[in-house]
Write an enzyme that holds these catalytic residues in place. Structure first.
Site, PDB file in Angstrom:
ATOM      1  N   GLY A  36       7.622  -3.574  -6.476  1.00  0.00           N
ATOM      2  CA  GLY A  36       7.373  -4.586  -5.452  1.00  0.00           C
ATOM      3  C   GLY A  36       6.108  -5.376  -5.747  1.00  0.00           C
ATOM      4  N   HIS A  37       5.029  -4.675  -6.091  1.00  0.00           N
ATOM      5  CA  HIS A  37       3.786  -5.360  -6.442  1.00  0.00           C
ATOM      6  C   HIS A  37       3.970  -6.247  -7.677  1.00  0.00           C
ATOM      7  CE1 HIS A  37       2.149  -1.586  -4.473  1.00  0.00           C
ATOM      8  NE2 HIS A  37       1.544  -2.516  -3.773  1.00  0.00           N
ATOM      9  N   GLN A 155       1.913  -6.962   9.054  1.00  0.00           N
ATOM     10  CA  GLN A 155       0.724  -7.343   8.294  1.00  0.00           C
ATOM     11  C   GLN A 155       0.801  -8.788   7.845  1.00  0.00           C
ATOM     12  OE1 GLN A 155      -1.223  -4.886   5.010  1.00  0.00           O
ATOM     13  NE2 GLN A 155      -0.010  -6.315   3.797  1.00  0.00           N
TER      14      GLN A 155
END
EC number: 6.3.2.1
Length: 281
Positions: A36-37, A155
């Site tokens: 994902g990063h 977030q």
């Protein structure tokens, strides 16, 4: 890739790029990187001339009895992965560099309302810590665009709101959640799962999908929520929250709302897993 723990080094390099009229993207992380990063970095490289990443396990966003000390630090592997994905500058500060006066004396950023529900209610002070560190990192790096994963939906909205309210000249881009073949959302905390728990973990995504399907079919939010909680409990989870909210404001969903998001957090063994699904009713 250039790596530095020092603020002046980061600013000097970014200024050099800016002097040539080049654009800068930023991907902040806490390390222990997964696909994902890496996807965020690759997307950032498509949009801008240069990509800056950061690795900082931020003590301000961890509460008492949370996993600050246990959170995996894997800098060497992370650095190799970031380089391969196209990052050119990596900021790796220590807490003493970021918070030289200590947390108690640190000026902080608090985004009201949206920070107080869901994960904010379960983890008091968490989003204050997130908003403060992201604001500091934005001021250090001064990117044109910053990239975040949609998995951390609340977030992302907190950061968007902060950027808008403080008139920060930064575009925020959310990237779709990257999942394992089982459907489990990739997370640095998946490493806490035992083999048995990992086999059970996809039940979280299945429960959310079933909720959305039920709502689209006209079943009440209350009914689909209770059924989803029961299915999670049967799969071995301890639900923290499972809620349907307005997709843009995170207000409780009203009958007339079309844009909705299901947000879930649940414990499975030592891991607290989160997931979400945005959809139109």
């Amino acid at each position: 890739m250039i790596t530095s723990a020092h603020i002046d080094d980061i600013r000097t390099q970014v200024r050099a790029w800016r002097a040539k009229g080049e654009t800068v993207a930023f991907v902040p992380t806490m390390g222990n990187l997964h696909q994902g990063h890496i996807t965020l970095v690759k997307e950032a490289a498509k949009k801008c001339d240069h990509v800056v990443a950061s690795i900082f396990v931020n003590p301000m966003q961890f509460g008492q009895n949370e996993d600050l000390d246990a959170y995996p630090r894997t800098l060497e592997a992370d650095s190799q992965a970031l380089t391969a994905a196209g990052a050119e500058l990596l900021f790796t500060p220590t807490p003493a560099i970021i918070y030289p006066k200590g947390l108690a004396q640190q000026t902080y950023v608090e985004v009201p309302g949206i920070s107080d529900v869901l994960c904010g209610a379960s983890r008091p002070g968490h989003f204050r810590g997130v908003a403060t560190i992201v604001c500091k990192l934005f001021n250090i790096v001064q990117p044109d665009i910053a990239f975040f994963g949609n998995k951390d939906y609340q977030q992302l909205l907190v950061i968007r709101t902060m950027v808008e309210d403080l008139s920060l000249p930064i575009e925020i881009i959310g990237i779709d959640t990257i999942r394992e073949a089982s459907g489990l959302a990739m997370s640095s905390r998946n490493g806490y799962l035992t083999a048995q728990e990992k086999a059970a973990a996809p039940a979280l995504k299945k429960a959310i999908d079933a909720m959305a399907q039920g709502i689209k079919q006209g079943i009440s939010i209350e009914q689909v929520t209770e059924e989803a909680k029961a299915s999670l409990t049967a799969a071995g989870f301890t639900p923290d929250y499972l809620e349907v909210r307005h997709a843009d404001t995170l207000a409780k969903a009203e009958t007339q709302d079309k844009a909705l998001v299901i947000l879930a957090a649940a414990y499975l063994g030592k891991a607290r897993l989160i997931d979400n699904l945005r959809f139109d009713r």
